[in-house]
Enzyme design. Structure first.
Site, PDB file in Angstrom:
ATOM      1  CG  ASP A 129    -112.674  -3.138  24.739  1.00  0.00           C
ATOM      2  OD1 ASP A 129    -112.126  -3.132  26.075  1.00  0.00           O
ATOM      3  OD2 ASP A 129    -112.868  -3.642  23.940  1.00  0.00           O
ATOM      4  CG  HIS A 167    -113.263  -5.830  28.056  1.00  0.00           C
ATOM      5  ND1 HIS A 167    -113.969  -5.068  26.456  1.00  0.00           N
ATOM      6  CD2 HIS A 167    -114.536  -6.499  27.915  1.00  0.00           C
ATOM      7  CE1 HIS A 167    -114.871  -5.522  26.306  1.00  0.00           C
ATOM      8  NE2 HIS A 167    -115.575  -6.186  27.193  1.00  0.00           N
ATOM      9  CG  ASN A 265    -123.508  -9.173  28.552  1.00  0.00           C
ATOM     10  OD1 ASN A 265    -123.629  -9.572  26.745  1.00  0.00           O
ATOM     11  ND2 ASN A 265    -122.488  -8.810  28.358  1.00  0.00           N
ATOM     12  CB  SER A 351    -117.768  -7.988  25.019  1.00  0.00           C
ATOM     13  OG  SER A 351    -117.738  -7.119  25.350  1.00  0.00           O
TER      14      SER A 351
END
Length: 550
Positions: A129, A167, A265, A351
Site C-alpha cells: 500500500d 491509505h 468501487n 479497501s
C-alpha cells in the site's frame, strides 16, 4: 453540518487523455519533518523535497505553532491536546452517529468476538500500500515491520516507509489495530509487514506492485507472512490467464499466502471486477452498505462468472489516520479526534472490506495454522451469510466468523481447479488505461518503473520459482538493496536510468493521485454520491477516471 466521509479506498488514476490541471502547492507536516508537494503547471510534475530538519520541527511542535489543516500533530495520528485542534470534530460524537461503523461494530458484525482467545497472534499480514505509520494502535513493539519501500518516495531517505497519504495506515488499523479509538482491529494480535509502493499522492505503477508481491513471496518465512492485503486494482481487460499482475497474486497464493484483493468501487454498471480480483484463485472482496445486509451500490458487481467471493463491512468505517497526510489535510471533515487528540478517519470502500477479510484470514490461520489458502477461502465462502442481490453483487455473502470458527476443516472439495495463469501477457495491458508520468511523458509500453525492459518469460520463470529478487539483504527495518529482474533498486536511486530524457532523481511521477473518492453517506449539492461512481465525471477541471487504490 454536513457529514463528510472520505472514501480512502479510492485513488484516482489519470487516463492518458486526462486534463493535467495542477492543484495549488500544499505543505504537510509529517513524522518530525515537513515536505511540500509542488505541482508545476507546465509539466504536471510533482517534487517532494525536505523543508524542515528534525530539530527545527521539534522546536515548532514545542512552541505549538506547527501548521496542519487537521490540527497540530506529529504524523503518528496524534494531534495536539484539546481534541486535535483546527476544529476537528470529536470522535465521541461521530461514534454516536448511526452512519459510523466503529471497529468494535465491525468485529460484532462479522462474529470475530465469538472467539475472544483468537487475535491473529503470530500471523504476519503484508500490507502492499502507501506505507504504514506507527499511529496509535499500531505503535506496539514488533507490530509493524518495514519491508522494502518500492515507491517513488524512496528517492528521498526521509520519506521511506512513511505513509504520506494515509491509505495504508487506515487499512493497517482495520486489520490489526490494538486499542484504537473505535476499538480493536479484526486481528489485533497479528503483525504487519509494511511494503510501500504508493507515494504521498498515490502514484504507483503496476510493475512496482508486482515487484512487491514477488518480494513478499521470497520473504514470507522471515516474518511468517500468511496473508497479503491488496486494496488496489487496474481496469485491465486482458484475460487473467495472461495478465502478469494476476499471475503474481496467483504465485503468492500457490506459495501458501492468502491473497485478499478489493473488488473495486465502480458500482453495479461495470459488471467486471478490477484486476487482479479477476483472478479466480484469490479472495475478491465486495463491501456491504450501512445496514450490513446488502452490497453497497458502489461495490463493483461481478459478471456472473467471476463475482466477489464474499463481502464485508466497508461503509463509513472509522479507522486510523495520519496527521498531516494527504487524506487528513484534504478531507478534514472525515476526521475526528479523541480526548487525547488522536485522529481517526471515516471512510467507505472495498479497501476497508478487504482489510476486514485480511484480518479474518489471520484469525483463522491462528486457529488452524495448517490451513491452505484454498481452505481459508472455502471456510469464508461456505459459512457466509447470504445477502439481498445475489452472487453478482454479494458473492457468497457477508463473512461470518462465528460459523467459520466452528466449521470443520475443508477437505479435497476446497481445492480450486481453475485454469492456471501464465503471466505471459503484456505489462502495459496490465495497466489498463492508467499511467504514471508527466503530461506527454508517461511510463508505458513494456517498461518497468525500475528502468528495465519487461521480458514476460524471464519474469515468469523467476517469479514461479520464487526467485525474482536476487542479491538482496533485509535486516530488521532497513531495506539494504536488491535486484529485481536485473534492475537494481538501492532505495535511493533508479540505477542511473532515465525515462524519456527525464532523470528519476528527486522527483515523483504524478500520473496517479489519491484525490478521488465516492462520498458514501454524504450529500453534495443535494445529490447523494453513495450510489454514484466518479467515472467520466468532471471535478475541478480534471477528469475522474476510476480508481486504483480502492
Amino acid at each position: 453540518m454536513r457529514k463528510t466521509t472520505y472514501e480512502p479506498g479510492t485513488i484516482v488514476r489519470w487516463r492518458i487523455d486526462a486534463d493535467p490541471t495542477p492543484r495549488p502547492t500544499a505543505s504537510h507536516a509529517l513524522d518530525g519533518g515537513s515536505w511540500t508537494l509542488t505541482e508545476h503547471a507546465a509539466t504536471g510534475m510533482r517534487y517532494l523535497r525536505t523543508l524542515v530538519a528534525l530539530f527545527a520541527t521539534l522546536v515548532l511542535f514545542a512552541a505549538g505553532t506547527m501548521p496542519a489543516l487537521a490540527g497540530p500533530g506529529n504524523g503518528n495520528g496524534n494531534g495536539g491536546g484539546g481534541g486535535g485542534g483546527g476544529g476537528t470534530q470529536s470522535c465521541s460524537n461521530v461514534l454516536g452517529e448511526f452512519t459510523t461503523t466503529s471497529l468494535t461494530e465491525v468485529r460484532q458484525q462479522i462474529g470475530a468476538d465469538t472467539a475472544p482467545n483468537l487475535t491473529g497472534a503470530g500471523v504476519g499480514v503484508a500490507v502492499i500500500d502507501t506505507g504504514i505509520n506507527r499511529v496509535n494502535g499500531l505503535n506496539g513493539s514488533g507490530k509493524v515491520i518495514d519491508g522494502p519501500d518500492l515507491s517513488f518516495d524512496a528517492l528521498n531517505a526521509n520519506l521511506r516507509h512513511r505513509d504520506l497519504h494515509g491509505h495504508g495506515t487506515n487499512m493497517a488499523a482495520i486489520i490489526a489495530g490494538q486499542g484504537t479509538t473505535g476499538g480493536n482491529g479484526v486481528a489485533p494480535g497479528a503483525h504487519l509487514v509494511n511494503v510501500k509502493v504508493g507515494t504521498g499522492d498515490g502514484t504507483v505503477d503496476v510493475s512496482q506492485v508486482i515487484a512487491a508481491i514477488d518480494w513478499v513471496v521470497q520473504n514470507k518465512s522471515s516474518h511468517n507472512i500468511r496473508v497479503i492485503n491488496l486494496a488496489y486494482d487496474t481496469d485491465a481487460s486482458q484475460s487473467y490467464i495472461l495478465d502478469p499482475l494476476s499471475h503474481a497474486v496467483e504465485n503468492a497464493w500457490k506459495a501458501g499466502i492468502v491473497v485478499v484483493v478489493a473488488g473495486g468501487n465502480d458500482g453495479r454498471g461495470i459488471r467486471r471486477l478490477g484486476n487482479p480480483a479477476t483472478n479466480p484463485f484469490v479472495i475478491a472482496v465486495g463491501a456491504t452498505n450501512d445496514s450490513g445486509f446488502k452490497a453497497a451500490t458502489w461495490s463493483t458487481t461481478g459478471d456472473g462468472v467471476r463475482n466477489p467471493d464474499v463481502v464485508a463491512p466497508g461503509t463509513n468505517v472509522l479507522s486510523g489516520a495520519v496527521a498531516g497526510s494527504y487524506l487528513a489535510d484534504t478531507y478534514p471533515g472525515a476526521l475526528c479526534a479523541d480526548s487525547q487528540g488522536v485522529l481517526s478517519l471515516r471512510g467507505s470502500g472495498t479497501s476497508q472490506a478487504a482489510a476486514v477479510v485480511s484480518g479474518s484470514a489471520a484469525l483463522l490461520l491462528e486457529q488452524r495454522p495448517n490451513l491452505t489458502p484454498d481452505q481459508v477461502k472455502s471456510l469464508l465462502r461456505s459459512t457466509a451469510v447470504n445477502l439481498v442481490g445475489g452472487e453478482t453483487q454479494g458473492g457468497k455473502g457477508r463473512i461470518n466468523l462465528s460459523a467459520a470458527f466452528a466449521a470443520p476443516t475443508p477437505g479435497l472439495t476446497a481445492v480450486q481447479t481453475h485454469v492456471p495463469s501464465t503471466g505471459l501477457g503484456s505489462l502495459d495491458a496490465a495497466r489498463g488505461s492508467f499511467y504514471v508520468g508527466t503530461s506527454g511523458d508517461y511510463l508505458n509500453g513494456e517498461l518497468t518503473a525500475f528502468g528495465g525492459t519487461w521480458t514476460p518469460l524471464t519474469w515468469k520463470t523467476a517469479s514461479d520459482a520464487g526467485a525474482a529478487w536476487t542479491n538482496q539483504t533485509f535486516s530488521g527495518a532497513t531495506w539494504s538493496g536488491g535486484t529485481w529482474m536485473g534492475a537494481t533498486w538501492s532505495g535511493a536511486t533508479w540505477s542511473g536510468a532515465t525515462w524519456s530524457g527525464a532523470t528519476w532523481s528527486g522527483a515523483t511521477w504524478s500520473g496517479a493521485t489519491w484525490s478521488g473518492a465516492t462520498w458514501s453517506g454524504a450529500t453534495w449539492s443535494g445529490a447523494t454520491w453513495s450510489g454514484a461512481t466518479w467515472s467520466g465525471a468532471t471535478w475541478s477541471g480534471a477528469t475522474w477516471s476510476g480508481a486504483t487504490w480502492l
